[in-house]
Motif scaffolding. Structure first.
Motif, PDB file in Angstrom:
ATOM      1  N   ALA A  50       0.832  -1.206   0.000  1.00  0.00           N
ATOM      2  CA  ALA A  50       0.000   0.000   0.000  1.00  0.00           C
ATOM      3  C   ALA A  50       0.866   1.255   0.000  1.00  0.00           C
ATOM      4  O   ALA A  50       0.517   2.256  -0.627  1.00  0.00           O
ATOM      5  N   LEU A  51       1.994   1.205   0.674  1.00  0.00           N
ATOM      6  CA  LEU A  51       2.912   2.341   0.683  1.00  0.00           C
ATOM      7  C   LEU A  51       3.475   2.600  -0.712  1.00  0.00           C
ATOM      8  O   LEU A  51       3.515   3.750  -1.172  1.00  0.00           O
ATOM      9  N   VAL A  52       3.885   1.548  -1.391  1.00  0.00           N
ATOM     10  CA  VAL A  52       4.409   1.688  -2.757  1.00  0.00           C
ATOM     11  C   VAL A  52       3.320   2.210  -3.689  1.00  0.00           C
ATOM     12  O   VAL A  52       3.550   3.133  -4.485  1.00  0.00           O
ATOM     13  N   ALA A  53       2.122   1.645  -3.596  1.00  0.00           N
ATOM     14  CA  ALA A  53       1.024   2.080  -4.456  1.00  0.00           C
ATOM     15  C   ALA A  53       0.624   3.519  -4.149  1.00  0.00           C
ATOM     16  O   ALA A  53       0.287   4.285  -5.068  1.00  0.00           O
ATOM     17  N   SER A  54       0.656   3.898  -2.895  1.00  0.00           N
ATOM     18  CA  SER A  54       0.319   5.274  -2.531  1.00  0.00           C
ATOM     19  C   SER A  54       1.350   6.254  -3.066  1.00  0.00           C
ATOM     20  O   SER A  54       1.011   7.393  -3.403  1.00  0.00           O
ATOM     21  N   PHE A  55       2.606   5.830  -3.162  1.00  0.00           N
ATOM     22  CA  PHE A  55       3.635   6.683  -3.755  1.00  0.00           C
ATOM     23  C   PHE A  55       3.274   7.028  -5.196  1.00  0.00           C
ATOM     24  O   PHE A  55       3.358   8.192  -5.596  1.00  0.00           O
ATOM     25  N   TYR A  56       2.879   6.031  -5.983  1.00  0.00           N
ATOM     26  CA  TYR A  56       2.504   6.289  -7.375  1.00  0.00           C
ATOM     27  C   TYR A  56       1.275   7.201  -7.455  1.00  0.00           C
ATOM     28  O   TYR A  56       1.209   8.102  -8.295  1.00  0.00           O
ATOM     29  N   ALA A  57       0.310   6.962  -6.593  1.00  0.00           N
ATOM     30  CA  ALA A  57      -0.894   7.803  -6.592  1.00  0.00           C
ATOM     31  C   ALA A  57      -0.552   9.245  -6.233  1.00  0.00           C
ATOM     32  O   ALA A  57      -1.056  10.184  -6.854  1.00  0.00           O
ATOM     33  N   MET A  59       2.313  10.713  -6.703  1.00  0.00           N
ATOM     34  CA  MET A  59       3.057  11.303  -7.827  1.00  0.00           C
ATOM     35  C   MET A  59       2.093  11.797  -8.907  1.00  0.00           C
ATOM     36  O   MET A  59       2.308  12.853  -9.502  1.00  0.00           O
ATOM     37  N   ILE A  60       1.030  11.038  -9.164  1.00  0.00           N
ATOM     38  CA  ILE A  60       0.025  11.492 -10.133  1.00  0.00           C
ATOM     39  C   ILE A  60      -0.670  12.746  -9.620  1.00  0.00           C
ATOM     40  O   ILE A  60      -0.900  13.695 -10.379  1.00  0.00           O
ATOM     41  N   ILE A  61      -1.000  12.771  -8.336  1.00  0.00           N
ATOM     42  CA  ILE A  61      -1.665  13.950  -7.767  1.00  0.00           C
ATOM     43  C   ILE A  61      -0.752  15.173  -7.865  1.00  0.00           C
ATOM     44  O   ILE A  61      -1.210  16.268  -8.220  1.00  0.00           O
ATOM     45  N   PHE A  62       0.535  15.010  -7.588  1.00  0.00           N
ATOM     46  CA  PHE A  62       1.467  16.137  -7.722  1.00  0.00           C
ATOM     47  C   PHE A  62       1.605  16.573  -9.175  1.00  0.00           C
ATOM     48  O   PHE A  62       1.713  17.764  -9.466  1.00  0.00           O
ATOM     49  N   ARG A  74      -8.622  20.862 -17.492  1.00  0.00           N
ATOM     50  CA  ARG A  74      -9.211  20.072 -18.570  1.00  0.00           C
ATOM     51  C   ARG A  74      -9.766  18.782 -17.991  1.00  0.00           C
ATOM     52  O   ARG A  74      -9.509  18.435 -16.844  1.00  0.00           O
ATOM     53  N   ILE A  75     -10.510  18.089 -18.803  1.00  0.00           N
ATOM     54  CA  ILE A  75     -11.135  16.844 -18.343  1.00  0.00           C
ATOM     55  C   ILE A  75     -10.073  15.807 -17.965  1.00  0.00           C
ATOM     56  O   ILE A  75     -10.257  15.045 -17.016  1.00  0.00           O
ATOM     57  N   GLN A  76      -8.935  15.790 -18.680  1.00  0.00           N
ATOM     58  CA  GLN A  76      -7.881  14.821 -18.389  1.00  0.00           C
ATOM     59  C   GLN A  76      -7.326  15.018 -16.980  1.00  0.00           C
ATOM     60  O   GLN A  76      -7.025  14.040 -16.289  1.00  0.00           O
ATOM     61  N   THR A  77      -7.193  16.267 -16.563  1.00  0.00           N
ATOM     62  CA  THR A  77      -6.647  16.514 -15.230  1.00  0.00           C
ATOM     63  C   THR A  77      -7.609  16.018 -14.152  1.00  0.00           C
ATOM     64  O   THR A  77      -7.174  15.442 -13.153  1.00  0.00           O
ATOM     65  N   PHE A  78      -8.893  16.210 -14.375  1.00  0.00           N
ATOM     66  CA  PHE A  78      -9.873  15.742 -13.383  1.00  0.00           C
ATOM     67  C   PHE A  78      -9.983  14.219 -13.373  1.00  0.00           C
ATOM     68  O   PHE A  78     -10.165  13.617 -12.314  1.00  0.00           O
ATOM     69  N   ILE A  79      -9.882  13.597 -14.535  1.00  0.00           N
ATOM     70  CA  ILE A  79      -9.910  12.133 -14.589  1.00  0.00           C
ATOM     71  C   ILE A  79      -8.706  11.553 -13.859  1.00  0.00           C
ATOM     72  O   ILE A  79      -8.836  10.624 -13.051  1.00  0.00           O
ATOM     73  N   LEU A  80      -7.519  12.098 -14.122  1.00  0.00           N
ATOM     74  CA  LEU A  80      -6.321  11.614 -13.433  1.00  0.00           C
ATOM     75  C   LEU A  80      -6.392  11.866 -11.932  1.00  0.00           C
ATOM     76  O   LEU A  80      -5.984  11.021 -11.129  1.00  0.00           O
ATOM     77  N   LEU A  81      -6.903  13.013 -11.544  1.00  0.00           N
ATOM     78  CA  LEU A  81      -7.029  13.324 -10.126  1.00  0.00           C
ATOM     79  C   LEU A  81      -8.007  12.369  -9.437  1.00  0.00           C
ATOM     80  O   LEU A  81      -7.740  11.861  -8.348  1.00  0.00           O
ATOM     81  N   GLY A  82      -9.127  12.101 -10.079  1.00  0.00           N
ATOM     82  CA  GLY A  82     -10.099  11.156  -9.525  1.00  0.00           C
ATOM     83  C   GLY A  82      -9.539   9.744  -9.446  1.00  0.00           C
ATOM     84  O   GLY A  82      -9.738   9.031  -8.450  1.00  0.00           O
ATOM     85  N   PHE A  83      -8.832   9.334 -10.485  1.00  0.00           N
ATOM     86  CA  PHE A  83      -8.224   8.005 -10.517  1.00  0.00           C
ATOM     87  C   PHE A  83      -7.210   7.839  -9.382  1.00  0.00           C
ATOM     88  O   PHE A  83      -7.227   6.852  -8.643  1.00  0.00           O
ATOM     89  N   ALA A  84      -6.333   8.809  -9.236  1.00  0.00           N
ATOM     90  CA  ALA A  84      -5.316   8.733  -8.193  1.00  0.00           C
ATOM     91  C   ALA A  84      -5.939   8.800  -6.804  1.00  0.00           C
ATOM     92  O   ALA A  84      -5.496   8.106  -5.885  1.00  0.00           O
ATOM     93  N   SER A  85      -6.967   9.608  -6.648  1.00  0.00           N
ATOM     94  CA  SER A  85      -7.632   9.714  -5.346  1.00  0.00           C
ATOM     95  C   SER A  85      -8.316   8.403  -4.966  1.00  0.00           C
ATOM     96  O   SER A  85      -8.231   7.961  -3.812  1.00  0.00           O
TER      97      SER A  85
END
Length: 131
Positions: A50-57, A59-62, A74-85
Protein backbone atom coordinates in the motif's frame (compact mmCIF):
# COMPACT_ATOMS: atom_id res chain seq x y z
CA UNK A 1 16.94 26.26 -2.00
CA UNK A 2 14.88 23.90 -4.15
CA UNK A 3 13.53 25.37 -7.38
CA UNK A 4 10.01 24.16 -8.13
CA UNK A 5 10.01 25.83 -11.55
CA UNK A 6 12.38 23.19 -12.93
CA UNK A 7 10.23 20.41 -11.50
CA UNK A 8 7.05 21.91 -12.96
CA UNK A 9 8.76 22.43 -16.33
CA UNK A 10 9.90 18.79 -16.32
CA UNK A 11 6.36 17.68 -15.46
CA UNK A 12 4.91 19.66 -18.35
CA UNK A 13 7.58 18.71 -20.89
CA UNK A 14 7.27 14.98 -20.25
CA UNK A 15 3.55 14.81 -19.45
CA UNK A 16 2.72 11.94 -21.82
CA UNK A 17 5.67 9.89 -20.64
CA UNK A 18 4.92 10.55 -16.96
CA UNK A 19 1.27 9.56 -17.33
CA UNK A 20 2.16 6.61 -19.56
CA UNK A 21 4.42 5.29 -16.82
CA UNK A 22 2.57 6.25 -13.64
CA UNK A 23 -0.96 5.18 -14.58
CA UNK A 24 -0.16 1.49 -15.34
CA UNK A 25 2.26 1.33 -12.41
CA UNK A 26 -0.44 2.75 -10.14
CA UNK A 27 -3.02 0.23 -11.36
CA UNK A 28 -0.71 -2.73 -10.86
CA UNK A 29 0.60 -1.50 -7.52
CA UNK A 30 -2.90 -0.72 -6.21
CA UNK A 31 -4.12 -4.20 -7.10
CA UNK A 32 -1.47 -5.80 -4.90
CA UNK A 33 -2.79 -4.61 -1.50
CA UNK A 34 -6.28 -5.68 -2.55
CA UNK A 35 -5.06 -9.12 -3.59
CA UNK A 36 -2.90 -9.46 -0.47
CA UNK A 37 -5.88 -8.50 1.71
CA UNK A 38 -8.11 -11.10 0.08
CA UNK A 39 -5.41 -13.77 0.43
CA UNK A 40 -4.96 -12.96 4.17
CA UNK A 41 -1.31 -12.06 3.75
CA UNK A 42 0.54 -10.62 6.76
CA UNK A 43 -0.28 -7.03 7.65
CA UNK A 44 3.36 -6.04 7.09
CA UNK A 45 3.21 -7.08 3.42
CA UNK A 46 -0.12 -5.31 2.88
CA UNK A 47 1.26 -2.12 4.43
CA UNK A 48 4.40 -2.26 2.29
CA UNK A 49 2.47 -2.73 -0.96
CA UNK A 50 0.00 0.00 0.00
CA UNK A 51 2.91 2.34 0.68
CA UNK A 52 4.41 1.69 -2.76
CA UNK A 53 1.02 2.08 -4.46
CA UNK A 54 0.32 5.27 -2.53
CA UNK A 55 3.63 6.68 -3.75
CA UNK A 56 2.50 6.29 -7.37
CA UNK A 57 -0.89 7.80 -6.59
CA UNK A 58 0.71 10.79 -4.87
CA UNK A 59 3.06 11.30 -7.83
CA UNK A 60 0.03 11.49 -10.13
CA UNK A 61 -1.66 13.95 -7.77
CA UNK A 62 1.47 16.14 -7.72
CA UNK A 63 1.71 15.93 -11.52
CA UNK A 64 -1.92 17.05 -11.87
CA UNK A 65 -1.29 19.75 -9.29
CA UNK A 66 1.51 21.12 -11.45
CA UNK A 67 -1.02 21.58 -14.24
CA UNK A 68 -3.48 23.26 -11.89
CA UNK A 69 -0.74 25.70 -10.83
CA UNK A 70 -0.40 27.04 -14.38
CA UNK A 71 -4.16 27.14 -14.86
CA UNK A 72 -4.74 24.12 -17.10
CA UNK A 73 -8.17 22.84 -16.19
CA UNK A 74 -9.21 20.07 -18.57
CA UNK A 75 -11.13 16.84 -18.34
CA UNK A 76 -7.88 14.82 -18.39
CA UNK A 77 -6.65 16.51 -15.23
CA UNK A 78 -9.87 15.74 -13.38
CA UNK A 79 -9.91 12.13 -14.59
CA UNK A 80 -6.32 11.61 -13.43
CA UNK A 81 -7.03 13.32 -10.13
CA UNK A 82 -10.10 11.16 -9.52
CA UNK A 83 -8.22 8.01 -10.52
CA UNK A 84 -5.32 8.73 -8.19
CA UNK A 85 -7.63 9.71 -5.35
CA UNK A 86 -9.63 6.48 -5.66
CA UNK A 87 -6.41 4.50 -5.73
CA UNK A 88 -5.13 6.28 -2.65
CA UNK A 89 -8.39 5.70 -0.77
CA UNK A 90 -8.36 2.01 -1.71
CA UNK A 91 -4.83 1.65 -0.37
CA UNK A 92 -5.77 3.39 2.86
CA UNK A 93 -8.83 1.14 3.16
CA UNK A 94 -6.66 -1.98 2.76
CA UNK A 95 -4.33 -0.79 5.52
CA UNK A 96 -6.86 0.53 8.00
CA UNK A 97 -9.72 -1.95 7.70
CA UNK A 98 -8.79 -4.98 5.61
CA UNK A 99 -11.55 -7.16 7.05
CA UNK A 100 -14.30 -4.95 5.62
CA UNK A 101 -12.49 -4.97 2.27
CA UNK A 102 -12.45 -8.78 2.31
CA UNK A 103 -16.16 -8.87 3.18
CA UNK A 104 -17.02 -6.41 0.41
CA UNK A 105 -15.02 -8.32 -2.19
CA UNK A 106 -16.60 -11.61 -1.06
CA UNK A 107 -20.07 -10.06 -1.40
CA UNK A 108 -19.36 -8.85 -4.94
CA UNK A 109 -17.84 -12.20 -5.85
CA UNK A 110 -20.98 -14.04 -4.74
CA UNK A 111 -23.18 -11.52 -6.53
CA UNK A 112 -21.26 -11.93 -9.79
CA UNK A 113 -21.39 -15.74 -9.55
CA UNK A 114 -25.16 -15.66 -9.01
CA UNK A 115 -25.61 -13.17 -11.83
CA UNK A 116 -23.61 -15.33 -14.24
CA UNK A 117 -25.63 -18.39 -13.25
CA UNK A 118 -28.87 -16.53 -13.97
CA UNK A 119 -27.61 -15.31 -17.33
CA UNK A 120 -26.33 -18.71 -18.43
CA UNK A 121 -29.53 -20.43 -17.28
CA UNK A 122 -31.68 -17.99 -19.26
CA UNK A 123 -29.50 -18.32 -22.36
CA UNK A 124 -29.74 -22.11 -22.43
CA UNK A 125 -32.30 -23.22 -24.94
CA UNK A 126 -34.22 -26.34 -24.09
CA UNK A 127 -34.34 -28.63 -27.11
CA UNK A 128 -37.40 -30.87 -27.04
CA UNK A 129 -36.73 -34.56 -27.25
CA UNK A 130 -37.88 -36.27 -30.42
CA UNK A 131 -39.15 -39.82 -30.39
Amino acid sequence: MFDFNNLIQFSHTYCIEICGLLVPMNVLASLQPIIFTVLHRPKKEINLMALVASFYALMIIFHVGSWFIVGVVRIQTFILLGFASCSLMTNIWAVIHGSSMRATIKFFQQFIVKFIKVITFQNQQVIPETK
